[in-house]
Scaffold this active site. Structure first.
Site, PDB file in Angstrom:
ATOM      1  N   ASN B  96       0.657  -1.344  -0.375  1.00 31.47           N
ATOM      2  CA  ASN B  96      -0.154   0.216  -0.240  1.00 31.47           C
ATOM      3  C   ASN B  96       0.674   1.281  -0.409  1.00 31.47           C
ATOM      4  O   ASN B  96       1.010   2.568   0.429  1.00 31.47           O
ATOM      5  CB  ASN B  96      -0.926  -0.025   0.761  1.00 31.47           C
ATOM      6  CG  ASN B  96       0.527   0.074   2.440  1.00 31.47           C
ATOM      7  OD1 ASN B  96       1.119  -0.668   2.798  1.00 31.47           O
ATOM      8  ND2 ASN B  96      -1.001   0.019   3.376  1.00 31.47           N
ATOM      9  N   ASP B 309       3.483  -5.376  12.218  1.00 35.59           N
ATOM     10  CA  ASP B 309       2.396  -4.791  11.400  1.00 35.59           C
ATOM     11  C   ASP B 309       3.124  -3.069  11.680  1.00 35.59           C
ATOM     12  O   ASP B 309       2.193  -2.026  12.189  1.00 35.59           O
ATOM     13  CB  ASP B 309       0.988  -4.310  11.835  1.00 35.59           C
ATOM     14  CG  ASP B 309       0.004  -3.362  11.413  1.00 35.59           C
ATOM     15  OD1 ASP B 309       0.884  -3.425  10.216  1.00 35.59           O
ATOM     16  OD2 ASP B 309      -1.312  -3.620  11.661  1.00 35.59           O
ATOM     17  N   PHE B 327      -4.461   5.968  11.132  1.00 38.97           N
ATOM     18  CA  PHE B 327      -4.282   3.820  12.211  1.00 38.97           C
ATOM     19  C   PHE B 327      -3.253   3.776  12.170  1.00 38.97           C
ATOM     20  O   PHE B 327      -2.567   3.606  11.143  1.00 38.97           O
ATOM     21  CB  PHE B 327      -5.204   3.075  11.467  1.00 38.97           C
ATOM     22  CG  PHE B 327      -6.707   3.281  11.794  1.00 38.97           C
ATOM     23  CD1 PHE B 327      -7.428   2.639  12.650  1.00 38.97           C
ATOM     24  CD2 PHE B 327      -7.534   3.929  10.600  1.00 38.97           C
ATOM     25  CE1 PHE B 327      -8.594   2.833  12.984  1.00 38.97           C
ATOM     26  CE2 PHE B 327      -8.798   4.301  11.021  1.00 38.97           C
ATOM     27  CZ  PHE B 327      -9.824   3.480  11.955  1.00 38.97           C
TER      28      PHE B 327
END
Lengths: 310, 430
Positions: B96, B309, B327
């Protein structure tokens, strides 16, 4: 900050001890008398500057803070989003810091994001008063509701209070549940299941039947159904909402004879509350508004450490 | 890569080959050449690692390096330095970026930059669908050939069950695993934390655990239907662990990872920190029951890997109201130390299991080189110091990201030396 209220900010009711709540209510009671004088002004906060920073539309709360500030002789200014540089993309923190560069003593904040007052409290020097943050808390509303109940009933301890309506999105409900349970009242919550936030039953019992909730109640607090929730798929129609969860005259009769009806305003007549109830003999909705000024005077006074009012 | 390096006297832990003992490890020209008692130096540079733990290189399956496109948040240079300092010898880079890594040309550009500026191995992950828009499949054949090791639309979950089915089927032709960030957007819309009593008290909109688990269940069923391989990214709920466990027991090709923050924290952290945006990530911190289920999954093998992550953001992205904050938190420089102290030290898992979770299994799940110290394999080695004392200080991170919910934590045990391709990529105190 004073001995009775040992906090620098008012961010919510949750962190307060019963004695702190008592101190605010007692101070409000004492200051309320000023509002009945022919010249409604005392010099208690002369030389103090308060900024009312409102990121959400508000008539009642903002006017109430402004009057309280004027009566106590504080210098104040109000900023609403529609007239500020927020529309130019300035962040909340930048806006607050720019205002702080002008050395205010207090920022009164209304914001749609829960926790926004905590964020300012962390990064700013001023005392912060939460005038409503998202679905989190609206502490001065709960305090003015409590002041109203105390005036009419002489106590909070042992009262049976029903809170009815959109519990999910209501900061008023959360602040009131904290305050009333801390002060010894017994609270019953009522809403359609789609508007009951998970875990709220840990604070007070929940029922889906309004008739049960209001049975024998000393007071009924109706919550405003916000426009955007009316079409959010939480319930089928406004008609059914009113029929199943609205406060009608017939339902008021299930409560105690001397029941008090409260509403934080603005009301949706014919939705959460029938007009006959809103305008009926049980309604203390306008007393709430007057007490709102007194409670905000007390909060300003306690936080800004004002000199003795005469 | 050239050079000879001998790691002398460490405790070697290589679960893939059931090795655990005091052994010497010889690395020559980027390969493991010998592992045994008293290996002669024969001109090799000798590193005395007595008292330290010598493990096959740790691999992070879930890293956001942000390059290309968001170099203000992280670059391949800073992200791989953070990885090395955290004990990782390889990271799998999520696609992404801007643009999304959905074409071979972008994959090659990432690998070129990694060769120039990276200090650990970078394994690119390609997109499941073009632009990660969830509509048409990306060109998996080209992506695989260019160097992608898996496909994922991380951060933009594949909403359509039909598209997910086709992806799982088509990926079989290139032996690619589909990594899914499982989230049903109609249930999680507008949420900034876990739905539950804590969100209710804070007045924040919550995403129910079911918004993740319904998609995990879907993916397990679709992997079963297609025979494709699915990897569940950052599993965070008890129901997700349960779905993976049942899938595995039926022989479905499903694997799963969990992050240190979901293993060590709950949504109470949002409340305790008074809306600190370093507690905001997606999936959100969940309940204690969910956390306990993840720990059980770690122990019984349902969870294959611990992944970070690692999601760096700028200060501006995070220093705002909770609802408006981005986030994600960083994790590369804290994950291994946190797990050594709070999982191994606290008795939840053994050291051997920790090495499996960070090395053996991640390599196996995506079929990557490494994950073992078998002779002939890549000379990627993570050396840990079980006695090292660490105080988590974001100001000292190599990463550009500074947001971690673990700031100020004191930990015992952490990375000591990170060796990539036989060369020391990072060494504590250097």
């Amino acid at each position: 900050m004073t001995a009775g209220y040992p906090h620098r900010h008012l961010l919510g009711i949750e962190p307060l001890e019963p004695s702190h709540i008592q101190a605010v209510l007692d101070t409000a009671e004492a200051l309320r008398e000023v509002l009945d004088r022919p010249i409604k002004k005392v010099p208690a906060l002369r030389g103090k500057t308060v900024v009312n920073l409102f990121y959400e539309p508000s008539t009642r709360t903002r006017a109430s803070f402004e009057i309280a500030e004027k009566v106590l002789s504080a210098d104040s200014l109000s900023i609403a989003t529609s007239t500020s540089s927020v529309l130019k993309g300035e962040t909340l923190l930048d806006t607050a810091r720019n205002l702080e560069a002008m050395n205010p003593d207090m920022i009164v904040l209304r914001h749609s994001a829960s926790g926004a007052p905590h964020f300012l409290a962390r990064h700013c020097r001023s005392a912060i008063v939460n005038a409503g943050d998202g679905a989190h808390e609206h502490p001065t509303q709960a305090l003015l509701d409590a002041l109203t109940l105390r005036q009419k009933k002489g106590r909070l301890d042992g009262l049976r209070v029903a809170i009815v309506g959109d519990l999910m999105h209501s900061r008023v409900a959360r602040s009131n549940v904290w305050l009333l349970t801390k002060m010894g009242a017994s609270v019953v919550l009522c809403a359609p299941p789609t508007l009951v936030p998970p875990g709220i039953e840990a604070l007070a019992p929940v029922t889906y039947r309004i008739d049960e909730a209001v049975e024998g109640a000393d007071a009924i607090m109706m919550l405003r159904l916000q426009q955007e929730r009316m079409t959010g798929g939480y319930f089928p129609t406004l008609r059914e909402y009113h029929a199943r969860f609205g406060l009608t005259e017939e339902r008021v009769r299930r409560a105690r004879k001397d029941v008090l009806i409260l509403h934080p305003g603005p009301m949706n007549r014919g939705v959460e509350i029938a007009s006959e109830v809103a305008d009926g003999p049980w309604s203390v909705i306008l007393d709430q508004v007057t007490n709102g000024v007194a409670v905000r005077m007390a909060v300003l006074y306690l936080l800004l450490g004002g000199t003795e009012a005469d | 890569m050239s050079g000879r390096l001998l790691l002398r006297g460490g405790r070697v832990v290589d679960p893939g080959r059931s090795v655990d003992g005091e052994l010497d490890l010889l690395l020559v020209d980027g390969e493991v050449v010998d592992l045994g008692a008293r290996v002669p130096a024969r001109g090799a540079e000798v590193l005395d690692v007595a008292g330290l733990l010598v493990c096959p290189g740790f691999i992070d399956l879930h890293t956001h390096l942000r390059e290309p496109g968001r170099e203000d948040k992280e670059t391949i240079a800073t992200g791989t330095r953070a990885a090395a300092a955290g004990g990782f010898t390889a990271v799998c880079a999520m696609p992404n970026t801007e643009p999304v890594n959905d074409q071979a040309g972008i994959t090659r550009a990432i690998l070129d930059a990694a060769r120039r500026e990276g200090v650990v191995r970078v394994w690119p992950i390609g997109a499941v669908t073009r632009g990660s828009r969830g509509e048409e499949l990306a060109e998996y054949g080209d992506l695989r050939e260019a160097g992608c090791v898996a496909v994922s639309d991380d951060g933009r979950p594949v909403a359509s069950a039909r598209v997910m089915r086709r992806a799982l089927e088509y990926a079989k032709a290139f032996d690619l695993t589909v990594i899914d960030h499982c989230e049903e957007p109609t249930l999680s819309h507008g949420a900034s934390m876990n739905e539950g009593p804590v969100a209710t008290l804070l007045g924040l909109r919550g995403a129910p655990g079911a918004s993740e688990a319904v998609v995990v269940e879907r993916d397990v069923l679709l992997a079963e239907l297609t025979g494709g391989k699915v990897h569940i990214a950052h599993a965070s709920t008890a129901a997700s662990v349960d779905a993976v466990r049942r899938g595995k027991s039926r022989g479905v090709r499903v694997s799963a990872e969990a992050t240190p923050h979901h293993l060590l924290l709950t949504d109470e952290a949002v409340r305790a920190s008074e809306y600190d945006t370093s507690t905001k990530m997606n999936p959100p911190l969940r309940s204690e029951a969910d956390r306990q289920a993840l720990l059980r999954g770690l122990r019984d093998g349902t969870i294959d890997c611990i992944a970070t992550d690692h999601a760096p953001h700028t200060v501006d992205d995070k220093k705002v109201e909770y609802d408006m904050a981005a986030f994600g938190v960083v994790g590369l420089e804290t994950a291994v130390a946190l797990c050594l102290d709070r999982l191994v030290g606290a008795g939840h898992i053994t050291l051997t299991r920790l090495v499996e979770l960070f090395s053996t299994r991640p390599a196996a799940v995506l079929g990557l080189p490494g994950g073992t110290l078998a002779p002939g394999g890549p000379a990627d080695v993570t050396v840990l110091d079980p006695a090292r004392r660490i105080k988590v200080d974001p100001a000292r991170f190599a990463s550009k990201g500074r947001h971690t919910p673990f700031a100020g934590w004191t930990l015992k045990g952490g990375p000591a030396i990170t060796i990539v391709g036989g060369r020391v990529a990072w060494r504590q105190g250097r």
